[in-house]
Design an enzyme around this catalytic site. Structure first.
Site, PDB file in Angstrom:
ATOM      1  N   TYR A   1      77.733   2.651  17.884  1.00 25.72           N
ATOM      2  CA  TYR A   1      76.773   3.429  18.670  1.00 25.72           C
ATOM      3  C   TYR A   1      77.366   3.953  19.975  1.00 25.72           C
ATOM      4  O   TYR A   1      76.929   4.977  20.482  1.00 25.72           O
ATOM      5  CB  TYR A   1      75.547   2.563  19.004  1.00 25.72           C
ATOM      6  CG  TYR A   1      74.505   2.563  17.930  1.00 25.72           C
ATOM      7  CD1 TYR A   1      74.815   2.141  16.637  1.00 25.72           C
ATOM      8  CD2 TYR A   1      73.209   2.991  18.192  1.00 25.72           C
ATOM      9  CE1 TYR A   1      73.855   2.135  15.650  1.00 25.72           C
ATOM     10  CE2 TYR A   1      72.241   2.985  17.211  1.00 25.72           C
ATOM     11  CZ  TYR A   1      72.567   2.551  15.941  1.00 25.72           C
ATOM     12  OH  TYR A   1      71.613   2.555  14.972  1.00 25.72           O
TER      13      TYR A   1
ATOM     14  N   LYS B   1      81.950  -6.647   7.280  1.00 29.56           N
ATOM     15  CA  LYS B   1      82.667  -6.010   6.161  1.00 29.56           C
ATOM     16  C   LYS B   1      84.139  -6.267   6.390  1.00 29.56           C
ATOM     17  O   LYS B   1      84.934  -5.344   6.572  1.00 29.56           O
ATOM     18  CB  LYS B   1      82.367  -4.495   6.151  1.00 29.56           C
ATOM     19  CG  LYS B   1      81.069  -4.127   5.466  1.00 29.56           C
ATOM     20  CD  LYS B   1      81.113  -4.285   3.951  1.00 29.56           C
ATOM     21  CE  LYS B   1      82.032  -3.265   3.307  1.00 29.56           C
ATOM     22  NZ  LYS B   1      82.125  -3.464   1.837  1.00 29.56           N
TER      23      LYS B   1
ATOM     24  N   ASP C   1      77.172  -5.886   2.632  1.00 30.29           N
ATOM     25  CA  ASP C   1      76.598  -5.240   1.438  1.00 30.29           C
ATOM     26  C   ASP C   1      75.952  -6.279   0.533  1.00 30.29           C
ATOM     27  O   ASP C   1      74.847  -6.093   0.020  1.00 30.29           O
ATOM     28  CB  ASP C   1      77.638  -4.376   0.703  1.00 30.29           C
ATOM     29  CG  ASP C   1      78.950  -5.086   0.430  1.00 30.29           C
ATOM     30  OD1 ASP C   1      79.154  -6.219   0.922  1.00 30.29           O
ATOM     31  OD2 ASP C   1      79.794  -4.512  -0.296  1.00 30.29           O
TER      32      ASP C   1
ATOM     33  N   ASP D   1      71.085  -2.484  12.654  1.00 29.34           N
ATOM     34  CA  ASP D   1      70.051  -1.449  12.581  1.00 29.34           C
ATOM     35  C   ASP D   1      69.560  -1.313  11.134  1.00 29.34           C
ATOM     36  O   ASP D   1      68.359  -1.315  10.858  1.00 29.34           O
ATOM     37  CB  ASP D   1      70.611  -0.113  13.080  1.00 29.34           C
ATOM     38  CG  ASP D   1      69.568   0.993  13.027  1.00 29.34           C
ATOM     39  OD1 ASP D   1      68.430   0.754  13.472  1.00 29.34           O
ATOM     40  OD2 ASP D   1      69.882   2.085  12.527  1.00 29.34           O
TER      41      ASP D   1
ATOM     42  N   ASP E   1      65.600  -2.803   9.314  1.00 33.48           N
ATOM     43  CA  ASP E   1      64.566  -1.993   8.640  1.00 33.48           C
ATOM     44  C   ASP E   1      64.334  -2.566   7.239  1.00 33.48           C
ATOM     45  O   ASP E   1      63.205  -2.647   6.761  1.00 33.48           O
ATOM     46  CB  ASP E   1      64.976  -0.515   8.526  1.00 33.48           C
ATOM     47  CG  ASP E   1      64.424   0.348   9.675  1.00 33.48           C
ATOM     48  OD1 ASP E   1      64.283  -0.171  10.801  1.00 33.48           O
ATOM     49  OD2 ASP E   1      64.143   1.546   9.447  1.00 33.48           O
TER      50      ASP E   1
HETATM   51  C1  IPM Z   1      66.162   1.176  16.398  1.00 34.18           C
HETATM   52  C2  IPM Z   1      66.252   2.687  16.265  1.00 34.18           C
HETATM   53  C3  IPM Z   1      67.280   3.218  17.245  1.00 34.18           C
HETATM   54  C4  IPM Z   1      68.629   2.632  16.828  1.00 34.18           C
HETATM   55  C5  IPM Z   1      67.377   4.741  17.356  1.00 34.18           C
HETATM   56  C6  IPM Z   1      66.073   5.390  17.685  1.00 34.18           C
HETATM   57  C7  IPM Z   1      68.409   5.139  18.388  1.00 34.18           C
HETATM   58  O1  IPM Z   1      66.521   3.055  14.954  1.00 34.18           O
HETATM   59  O2  IPM Z   1      65.869   0.688  17.496  1.00 34.18           O
HETATM   60  O3  IPM Z   1      66.341   0.476  15.400  1.00 34.18           O
HETATM   61  O4  IPM Z   1      69.288   3.169  15.921  1.00 34.18           O
HETATM   62  O5  IPM Z   1      69.031   1.645  17.440  1.00 34.18           O
HETATM   63 MN    MN Z   2      66.489   1.365  13.546  1.00 35.13          MN
END
Ligand code: IPM
Ligand code: MN
Ligand code: NAD
Length: 383
Positions: free
Chosen positions: A143, A194, A226, A250, A254
């Site tokens: 990032y 990885k 993975d 990240d 999710d």
């Molecule tokens: C998160 C989001 C952020 C990230 C974006 C909006 C920059 O996806 O907080 O998970 O990738 O960190």
């Molecule tokens: Mn995210």
């Protein structure tokens, strides 16, 4: 008397909607804690700040965050500001804040509430009891490392580069925090990397293995990211704490929303070295979800991730353990009682609106803590 200063940055889309409910719950806490004063200062960030000021986050807002005891953040971004080549982008607000505050460890708990097991696409016997804490490195790696650019070369071809880079100390401080947190839980830690492909991953595995020698009471296991992405859904109960780099974290978190049942149930706390005047972390608290443009402005967003983030703020930044636990219990009760926004309701079940969920959780907090008059002051840094 303690005076707690909290910066409230709602952002875009459902960000301000869910943050408003978290503030409502904080007001309920404040009404029962008359010995304390809570000073909330609001400001614009993300697309809202681009529209108002031409920048995703103003210097004044960063300064506000730095002098606050904690920051509550909603979400930023949306179709209106989605030009991939734009120099000014909403995400710069959250990335800039994380960097400015140095909050290197992002705690992202994913827990399946027993009452919500029907929500998961996974079989109940697989997902029931899932309770995983991710520690995502937040201020380095892909990032932030340079070079990072998107340009056209002399022959007119578009090119792009991102860099993944870590230092030993950046990895060590994050891994150490993960071991310490694992000690307070089921004492099992996975580092996800990885290492078969990436040099940075070999560094992660080496550093984590070295630190593991100091935490012999914690069962430590490296795992390829993975493979983990698969095992997390086949056997979630085998995982307790998972530490990983910024990008993998990240993606995996999710995915982990599938264990919790909705993006609307995934809070986070970002902690670093800095302490506030109350000896807590000067932390940044945000739901992991985005601005949800598909449901924004309709009053149907789930405020629970934001409210749970507020509970983490009470715990890690303000040292208000009893209040934090009361908020978490109130959330569990609201879910048990069937007060659910559409994302966590059963088909055909009556659904609640964002504000109804916030009201009910605030009322439960008042009952839990025993209520009195409010002592929250609010101001705005915007304009
Ligand atoms: C998160 C989001 C952020 C990230 C974006 C909006 C920059 O996806 O907080 O998970 O990738 O960190
Ligand atoms: Mn995210
Ligand atoms: P998203 O998290 O906004 O939405 C994904 C899906 O989950 C959508 O269907 C949405 O309706 C649902 N959802 C999310 N939060 C919910 C909630 N609280 N209640 C009910 N349903 C919820 O992800 P996206 O659609 O990929 O991104 C939308 C925008 O948000 C993009 O601009 C993205 O960059 C931004 N974003 C910002 C942050 C942040 O500021 N921290 C985080 C992630 C995405």
């Amino acid at each position: 008397m303690a005076r707690f200063r909290i910066a409230v940055l709602g952002g875009d889309g459902i960000g301000p909607e869910v943050v408003g409910e978290a503030v409502k719950v904080l007001e309920a806490v404040a009404a029962t804690a008359l010995e304390h004063v809570f000073e909330l200062t609001e400001d614009k960030v993300g697309g809202a700040a681009i529209d108002a000021y031409g920048t995703a986050i103003r210097k004044e807002t960063i300064a506000l965050a730095r002098r606050s005891d904690a920051v509550l953040f909603g979400a930023v971004g949306g179709p209106k500001w989605d030009d991939p080549k734009a120099a000014v982008r909403p995400e710069q607000a959250i990335l800039g804040l994380r960097a400015a505050l140095g909050t290197f460890a992002n705690l992202r708990p994913a827990r399946m509430q027993p009452a919500l097991v029907h929500l998961s696409p996974l079989k109940p016997e697989i997902v029931q009891g899932a309770d995983v804490l991710f520690i995502r490195e937040l201020v380095a790696g892909t990032y932030f490392a340079r070079p990072k650019k998107y340009w056209q070369d002399a022959r007119g071809q578009w090119r792009a580069v991102d860099t993944t880079a870590y230092t030993e100390s950046q990895v060590e401080r994050t891994v150490r925090m993960a071991f310490e947190l694992a000690r307070g839980r089921r004492k099992r830690l996975h580092v996800a990397d990885k290492q078969n492909v990436m040099a940075t991953s070999r560094l992660w595995r080496d550093v984590a293995s070295r630190v593991a020698a100091e935490f012999t009471d914690v069962e430590f296991q490296p795992i390829l990211t993975d493979a983990l992405a698969m095992h997390l859904l086949y056997r979630p109960l085998e995982f307790d704490v998972i530490v990983t780099d910024n990008l993998f974290g990240d993606l995996l978190t999710d995915e982990a929303a599938v264990l919790a049942g909705s993006m609307g149930l995934m809070p986070s706390a970002s902690l670093g070295e800095a302490r506030n005047r109350h000896s807590g972390y000067r932390g940044l608290y945000e739901p992991i979800h985005g601005t949800a443009p598909d449901i924004a402005g309709r009053g149907v967003a789930n405020p629970i991730a934001a409210i749970q983030s507020m509970a983490l703020l009470l715990r890690y930044s303000l040292g208000l353990q009893r209040e934090a636990t009361a908020v978490e219990r109130a959330v569990d009760d609201a879910i048990e009682l069937g007060l659910r926004t559409p994302d966590i309701a059963r088909a055909g079940e009556k659904t609640a609106r964002t504000s109804e969920v916030g009201d009910a959780i605030a009322a439960a907090v008042t009952r839990e803590l025993g209520g009195a008059a409010s002592s929250v002051s609010r101001s705005s840094d915007a304009g």
